[in-house]
Write an enzyme that holds these catalytic residues in place. Structure first.
Site, PDB file in Angstrom:
ATOM      1  N   ASN A  83       0.834  -1.188   0.000  1.00  0.00           N
ATOM      2  CA  ASN A  83       0.000   0.000   0.000  1.00  0.00           C
ATOM      3  C   ASN A  83       0.875   1.245   0.000  1.00  0.00           C
ATOM      4  OD1 ASN A  83       0.569  -0.889   2.756  1.00  0.00           O
ATOM      5  ND2 ASN A  83      -0.816   0.720   3.468  1.00  0.00           N
TER       6      ASN A  83
ATOM      7  N   GLU B 120       0.324   5.290   0.725  1.00  0.00           N
ATOM      8  CA  GLU B 120      -0.591   6.331   1.201  1.00  0.00           C
ATOM      9  C   GLU B 120      -0.226   7.692   0.645  1.00  0.00           C
ATOM     10  OE1 GLU B 120      -1.854   4.403   5.489  1.00  0.00           O
ATOM     11  OE2 GLU B 120      -0.600   6.196   5.491  1.00  0.00           O
TER      12      GLU B 120
ATOM     13  N   CYS C 262      -4.146   0.687  -2.503  1.00  0.00           N
ATOM     14  CA  CYS C 262      -3.991  -0.544  -1.717  1.00  0.00           C
ATOM     15  C   CYS C 262      -2.986  -1.493  -2.363  1.00  0.00           C
ATOM     16  CB  CYS C 262      -5.335  -1.262  -1.606  1.00  0.00           C
ATOM     17  SG  CYS C 262      -6.608  -0.300  -0.773  1.00  0.00           S
TER      18      CYS C 262
ATOM     19  N   GLU D  79      -3.207  -4.667  -2.965  1.00  0.00           N
ATOM     20  CA  GLU D  79      -3.786  -5.583  -3.949  1.00  0.00           C
ATOM     21  C   GLU D  79      -3.820  -4.944  -5.336  1.00  0.00           C
ATOM     22  OE1 GLU D  79      -4.817  -4.780  -0.866  1.00  0.00           O
ATOM     23  OE2 GLU D  79      -6.553  -6.008  -0.332  1.00  0.00           O
TER      24      GLU D  79
ATOM     25  N   CYS E  10     -10.417  -4.525   0.487  1.00  0.00           N
ATOM     26  CA  CYS E  10     -11.492  -3.539   0.618  1.00  0.00           C
ATOM     27  C   CYS E  10     -12.440  -3.647  -0.586  1.00  0.00           C
ATOM     28  CB  CYS E  10     -10.902  -2.135   0.725  1.00  0.00           C
ATOM     29  SG  CYS E  10     -10.173  -1.521  -0.821  1.00  0.00           S
TER      30      CYS E  10
ATOM     31  N   CYS F 212     -10.892  -2.862  -4.052  1.00  0.00           N
ATOM     32  CA  CYS F 212      -9.966  -3.937  -4.440  1.00  0.00           C
ATOM     33  C   CYS F 212     -10.728  -5.184  -4.869  1.00  0.00           C
ATOM     34  CB  CYS F 212      -9.004  -4.266  -3.298  1.00  0.00           C
ATOM     35  SG  CYS F 212      -7.720  -3.015  -3.105  1.00  0.00           S
TER      36      CYS F 212
END
Length: 141
Positions: free
Chosen positions: A52, A54, A63, A65, A96, A99
């Site tokens: 990930n 940010e 993210c 994934e 999430c 994703c």
């Protein structure tokens, strides 16, 4: 899935889990300190890992994934077998919502292995995480 199949699947996935674990170490998470790693395996055995990343404007955060899948796609990979998500949490962290949609769109109903740094593991199918998924079937041209 029978217990023997799960054990075989996890044994086969050791390298994939390790790739996700290594990718997690590169996570850029100065705001949440929630570091996640992911790795996706193609049908032909190639592995693409991501972490990930940010951003101060949280909406631009990406993210692990999605990073892994987009790395694979950008390298020409098509056809995926499974994906690993790893985080340092007691309760296993599933992908999430966004994703889940990306996984469905690019990977279909693949196996998703959720794990943590303590070695707890759970395996599910993408379709179980995103029932009645929206995809190209609903688009009219």
């Amino acid at each position: 899935m029978r217990i023997e199949e799960v054990s075989l699947s996890l044994n086969e996935a050791k390298d994939l889990i390790e790739a996700a674990r290594r990718a997690r170490e590169n996570a850029f998470a100065p705001y949440s300190n929630f570091r996640v790693g992911a790795a996706v395996e193609t049908i032909d055995g190639r592995v693409f890992a991501g972490c990930n990343v940010e951003n101060a404007t949280y909406g631009l955060t990406v993210c692990a994934e999605r990073v892994a899948i987009w790395k694979a796609i950008s390298e020409g990979a098509r056809g995926f077998r499974r994906l690993v998500v790893i985080a340092d949490t007691e309760e296993l962290t599933p992908p999430c919502g966004p994703c889940r949609q990306i996984i469905w769109e690019f990977c279909g109903d693949i196996e998703i292995i959720m794990t943590n740094l303590g070695g707890k593991v759970e395996t599910v199918r993408a379709g179980d995480l995103l029932p009645r998924a929206f995809d190209r079937r609903f688009l009219t041209i």
